[in-house]
Every structure is written in structure tokens, then in C-alpha cells.
Write a protein that holds these residues in place. Sequence first.
Motif, PDB file in Angstrom:
ATOM      1  N   VAL A  86       0.615  -1.105  -0.211  1.00  0.00           N
ATOM      2  CA  VAL A  86       0.137   0.122  -0.123  1.00  0.00           C
ATOM      3  C   VAL A  86       0.917   1.142  -0.073  1.00  0.00           C
ATOM      4  N   PHE A  87       0.780   2.084  -1.050  1.00  0.00           N
ATOM      5  CA  PHE A  87       1.525   3.234  -1.283  1.00  0.00           C
ATOM      6  C   PHE A  87       0.990   4.380  -0.688  1.00  0.00           C
ATOM      7  N   GLN A  88       1.808   5.548  -0.530  1.00  0.00           N
ATOM      8  CA  GLN A  88       1.661   6.796   0.032  1.00  0.00           C
ATOM      9  C   GLN A  88       0.358   7.581  -0.371  1.00  0.00           C
ATOM     10  N   ASN A  89       0.334   7.368  -1.871  1.00  0.00           N
ATOM     11  CA  ASN A  89      -0.749   8.022  -2.423  1.00  0.00           C
ATOM     12  C   ASN A  89      -1.722   7.057  -2.966  1.00  0.00           C
ATOM     13  N   PRO A  90      -2.988   6.562  -2.568  1.00  0.00           N
ATOM     14  CA  PRO A  90      -3.772   5.618  -2.968  1.00  0.00           C
ATOM     15  C   PRO A  90      -4.341   5.720  -4.182  1.00  0.00           C
ATOM     16  N   ASP A  91      -4.386   7.007  -4.892  1.00  0.00           N
ATOM     17  CA  ASP A  91      -4.882   7.119  -6.173  1.00  0.00           C
ATOM     18  C   ASP A  91      -3.733   6.704  -7.271  1.00  0.00           C
ATOM     19  N   ASN A  92      -2.771   6.252  -6.859  1.00  0.00           N
ATOM     20  CA  ASN A  92      -1.702   5.757  -7.699  1.00  0.00           C
ATOM     21  C   ASN A  92      -1.838   4.139  -7.962  1.00  0.00           C
ATOM     22  N   GLN A  93      -2.880   3.654  -6.896  1.00  0.00           N
ATOM     23  CA  GLN A  93      -3.291   2.269  -6.815  1.00  0.00           C
ATOM     24  C   GLN A  93      -4.682   1.964  -7.474  1.00  0.00           C
ATOM     25  N   PHE A  94      -5.477   2.886  -7.806  1.00  0.00           N
ATOM     26  CA  PHE A  94      -6.650   2.820  -8.168  1.00  0.00           C
ATOM     27  C   PHE A  94      -6.719   2.463  -9.794  1.00  0.00           C
ATOM     28  N   VAL A  95      -7.637   1.186 -10.149  1.00  0.00           N
ATOM     29  CA  VAL A  95      -7.527   1.177 -11.596  1.00  0.00           C
ATOM     30  C   VAL A  95      -9.241   0.766 -11.845  1.00  0.00           C
ATOM     31  N   GLY A  96      -9.992   0.589 -10.810  1.00  0.00           N
ATOM     32  CA  GLY A  96     -11.250   0.371 -11.118  1.00  0.00           C
ATOM     33  C   GLY A  96     -12.209   1.446 -11.161  1.00  0.00           C
ATOM     34  N   THR A  97     -13.365   1.428 -11.881  1.00  0.00           N
ATOM     35  CA  THR A  97     -14.222   2.523 -11.702  1.00  0.00           C
ATOM     36  C   THR A  97     -15.079   2.671 -10.386  1.00  0.00           C
ATOM     37  N   THR A  98     -15.416   1.551  -9.828  1.00  0.00           N
ATOM     38  CA  THR A  98     -15.899   1.549  -8.625  1.00  0.00           C
ATOM     39  C   THR A  98     -14.942   0.843  -7.340  1.00  0.00           C
ATOM     40  N   VAL A  99     -15.369   0.878  -6.056  1.00  0.00           N
ATOM     41  CA  VAL A  99     -14.836   0.594  -5.095  1.00  0.00           C
ATOM     42  C   VAL A  99     -14.680  -0.926  -5.443  1.00  0.00           C
ATOM     43  N   GLN A 100     -15.883  -1.662  -5.610  1.00  0.00           N
ATOM     44  CA  GLN A 100     -15.855  -3.246  -5.885  1.00  0.00           C
ATOM     45  C   GLN A 100     -15.014  -3.573  -6.833  1.00  0.00           C
ATOM     46  N   ASP A 101     -14.991  -2.962  -7.980  1.00  0.00           N
ATOM     47  CA  ASP A 101     -14.355  -3.152  -9.289  1.00  0.00           C
ATOM     48  C   ASP A 101     -12.665  -3.168  -8.898  1.00  0.00           C
ATOM     49  N   ASP A 102     -12.564  -2.152  -8.150  1.00  0.00           N
ATOM     50  CA  ASP A 102     -10.892  -2.047  -7.704  1.00  0.00           C
ATOM     51  C   ASP A 102     -10.414  -3.018  -6.929  1.00  0.00           C
ATOM     52  N   VAL A 103     -11.257  -3.653  -5.928  1.00  0.00           N
ATOM     53  CA  VAL A 103     -10.954  -4.657  -4.977  1.00  0.00           C
ATOM     54  C   VAL A 103     -10.993  -6.159  -5.945  1.00  0.00           C
ATOM     55  N   ALA A 104     -11.850  -6.213  -6.847  1.00  0.00           N
ATOM     56  CA  ALA A 104     -11.728  -7.402  -7.571  1.00  0.00           C
ATOM     57  C   ALA A 104     -10.595  -7.328  -8.702  1.00  0.00           C
ATOM     58  N   PHE A 105      -9.941  -6.210  -8.978  1.00  0.00           N
ATOM     59  CA  PHE A 105      -8.927  -6.150 -10.065  1.00  0.00           C
ATOM     60  C   PHE A 105      -7.870  -7.328  -9.728  1.00  0.00           C
ATOM     61  N   GLY A 106      -7.158  -7.262  -8.581  1.00  0.00           N
ATOM     62  CA  GLY A 106      -6.117  -8.128  -8.397  1.00  0.00           C
ATOM     63  C   GLY A 106      -6.381  -9.611  -8.223  1.00  0.00           C
ATOM     64  N   MET A 107      -7.775 -10.002  -7.823  1.00  0.00           N
ATOM     65  CA  MET A 107      -8.131 -11.256  -7.947  1.00  0.00           C
ATOM     66  C   MET A 107      -8.523 -11.584  -9.352  1.00  0.00           C
ATOM     67  N   GLU A 108      -9.135 -10.677 -10.207  1.00  0.00           N
ATOM     68  CA  GLU A 108      -9.179 -11.086 -11.738  1.00  0.00           C
ATOM     69  C   GLU A 108      -7.651 -11.556 -12.465  1.00  0.00           C
ATOM     70  N   ASN A 109      -6.648 -10.823 -11.952  1.00  0.00           N
ATOM     71  CA  ASN A 109      -5.756 -11.164 -12.721  1.00  0.00           C
ATOM     72  C   ASN A 109      -5.104 -12.388 -12.141  1.00  0.00           C
ATOM     73  N   ARG A 110      -5.360 -12.908 -10.850  1.00  0.00           N
ATOM     74  CA  ARG A 110      -4.785 -13.899 -10.418  1.00  0.00           C
ATOM     75  C   ARG A 110      -5.621 -15.473 -10.751  1.00  0.00           C
ATOM     76  N   GLY A 111      -6.861 -15.052 -11.497  1.00  0.00           N
ATOM     77  CA  GLY A 111      -7.834 -16.120 -11.624  1.00  0.00           C
ATOM     78  C   GLY A 111      -8.636 -16.584 -10.848  1.00  0.00           C
ATOM     79  N   PHE A 112      -9.006 -15.902  -9.790  1.00  0.00           N
ATOM     80  CA  PHE A 112     -10.006 -16.425  -8.737  1.00  0.00           C
ATOM     81  C   PHE A 112     -11.452 -16.458  -9.633  1.00  0.00           C
ATOM     82  N   ASP A 113     -12.167 -17.278  -8.978  1.00  0.00           N
ATOM     83  CA  ASP A 113     -13.532 -17.587  -9.371  1.00  0.00           C
ATOM     84  C   ASP A 113     -14.507 -16.542  -9.017  1.00  0.00           C
ATOM     85  N   ARG A 114     -15.623 -16.531  -9.891  1.00  0.00           N
ATOM     86  CA  ARG A 114     -16.485 -15.252  -9.503  1.00  0.00           C
ATOM     87  C   ARG A 114     -16.932 -15.494  -8.058  1.00  0.00           C
ATOM     88  N   LYS A 115     -17.310 -16.597  -7.392  1.00  0.00           N
ATOM     89  CA  LYS A 115     -18.102 -16.773  -6.257  1.00  0.00           C
ATOM     90  C   LYS A 115     -17.030 -16.144  -5.256  1.00  0.00           C
TER      91      LYS A 115
END
Length: 280
Positions: free
Chosen positions: A86-115
Motif C-alpha cells: 500500500v503506497f503513500q498516495n492511494p490514487d496511484n493504485q486505483f484502476v477500477g471505476t468503483t470500489v468493488q471493481d478496484d478490490v476485484a482487479f487483483g483477484m481477476e489477474n490471479r484467476g479467482f473464480d467469481r464466487k
Amino acid sequence: MSEKLIEFRDVSFRYSEEQPWVLKNCSFDIYKNEWVAIIGHNGSGKSTIAKLLNGLLYPQEGQILINGMEVNQDSVWEIRKEVGMVFQNPDNQFVGTTVQDDVAFGMENRGFDRKTMIEKIETNLKAVGMQDYLLTEPHRLSGGQKQRVAIASVLAISPRVMILDEATAMLDPHGRGEIMETVSEVRQRNDLSLITITHDLQEVVQADRVIVMNEGEVWQEAAPREIFEKKEELRSIGLDVPFAAILADELQLAGVPVARKGPLNHEELLEDLWTLHSRT
């Protein structure tokens, strides 16, 4: 002490051949479920250590092992499953358009199933008190809320160690306190090792152990109380000590005894003064 999770073995690093070494023969270990604070003056190598741990940089000399695996270009993606940052400026870490999209991003890259992703989004946002902001756009959040979401995004990938690289530096004292309270609770629940790189002494005193960096080398490592007893030595390398410890020294010089040597916070100082003077 429990099992080693991170090993720095004589690590040296510089950003180019024309520049001086940022780290010089740097060695230390970090253990499972341990909280370690890394402190030092600007340019002492703290943030470089964080980037080396996460595979953003690689050492020119020495080895770094994470859970027995050497950090290099071949292992970097496996390493990043183990180490979240976790960096000093969180804006540098956001990639999703919503909070849930952002939390999901790393899991999508690692192939987590939807459930699993849905369960982890809910669980980790609840852990940091942001479960009511699922569909909120990140840029509409306050600084403290953004850091909470950044922490949830890291937790969602289930790392073994979390690094906070000056992650509370942009927050006010109340916001810093809230974030560190959240991190402490989350660490206990998830059996995380935590590395905090910070200038905030109130964060440092909460750690199990402190590593003090000076000019690219490990100057000292010990429990916070032992480190902050070395007041003059710390000042000589450009660092300060907790205000409570300074005030305790001044009180004793003025003839007011303090029971404990070097209280780390005002609660300890008040307790010492109450204990001593309630007997008189």
C-alpha cells in the motif's frame, strides 16, 4: 522466534552505475506474523527496501528470499502473491471505476473464480469498514477512505506480508490513527506479517521490532523501547524520539521522578506519574 518469512542477505542496490549505493550489504530477517517498522532519514534506503521486497526492483548484489523463494524476474509474479503493498498516495493504485471493481482487479489477474471474488470483496471491505461504498467511485472518497480501499484490495489477494510504504503520510493524525487501528485488527485476524515504512513515531512504537536504516545500512534493530532509549544516537543520524520520552526526561531534570525509563506514549507517561505520585 517463529519461522522466517523474509530474508535479506547482503543486499546492495543502486539506481545507476553513476549513482552511489542506496543499500550496502543490507541483511535482516522478518518472521511470520511479525510487525516490523523500518525507519530512517530521507535517502536512507527505506522505500527502496519496499520496492525490492515486491519485485519492483532487483538487487545488484545479494539475495532476497520470500518464504524460501528468491526474488528475481522469474519468480516475481509468485512473489507478488505473497507480498502486498500500500503506497503513500492511494490514487496511484486505483484502476477500477468503483470500489468493488478496484478490490476485484487483483483477484481477476490471479484467476479467482467469481464466487470467491464476491465473497472476498464483501469480507475485506467489511474488514476495513467500507462495505457501504461498493458502487462508489474512488475519486469521491476521502483520503482515509481511499487508503482503506487500497488495504482491502491488497488483503483480497491473501498475501502473507503487507507493506505500508508511508501509507498514512497524507492523512491527519486522526486519520492515521484510524488506519493503523484497522491495519492492526486486520493483521491479527489474517495472521499477516506487517512492514510499515514511516516517519510517524506513534506507528513505530506499536511494532514488535524496529529496523533503523542509516545511509543504506542497518544501523540498529531491536524492540521499540530499546531503540528509543538511544535518544542521542538517534538524533545524531537525523531521527527523533517520541514526545512522551522527551517530556519524561525534562520532568526528571526538573525533579519530578518517572517510574519507567523512556515511556513511549502519553498513556505510559500518565500511568507512571499516577503510580508514583499516588503513593506520596
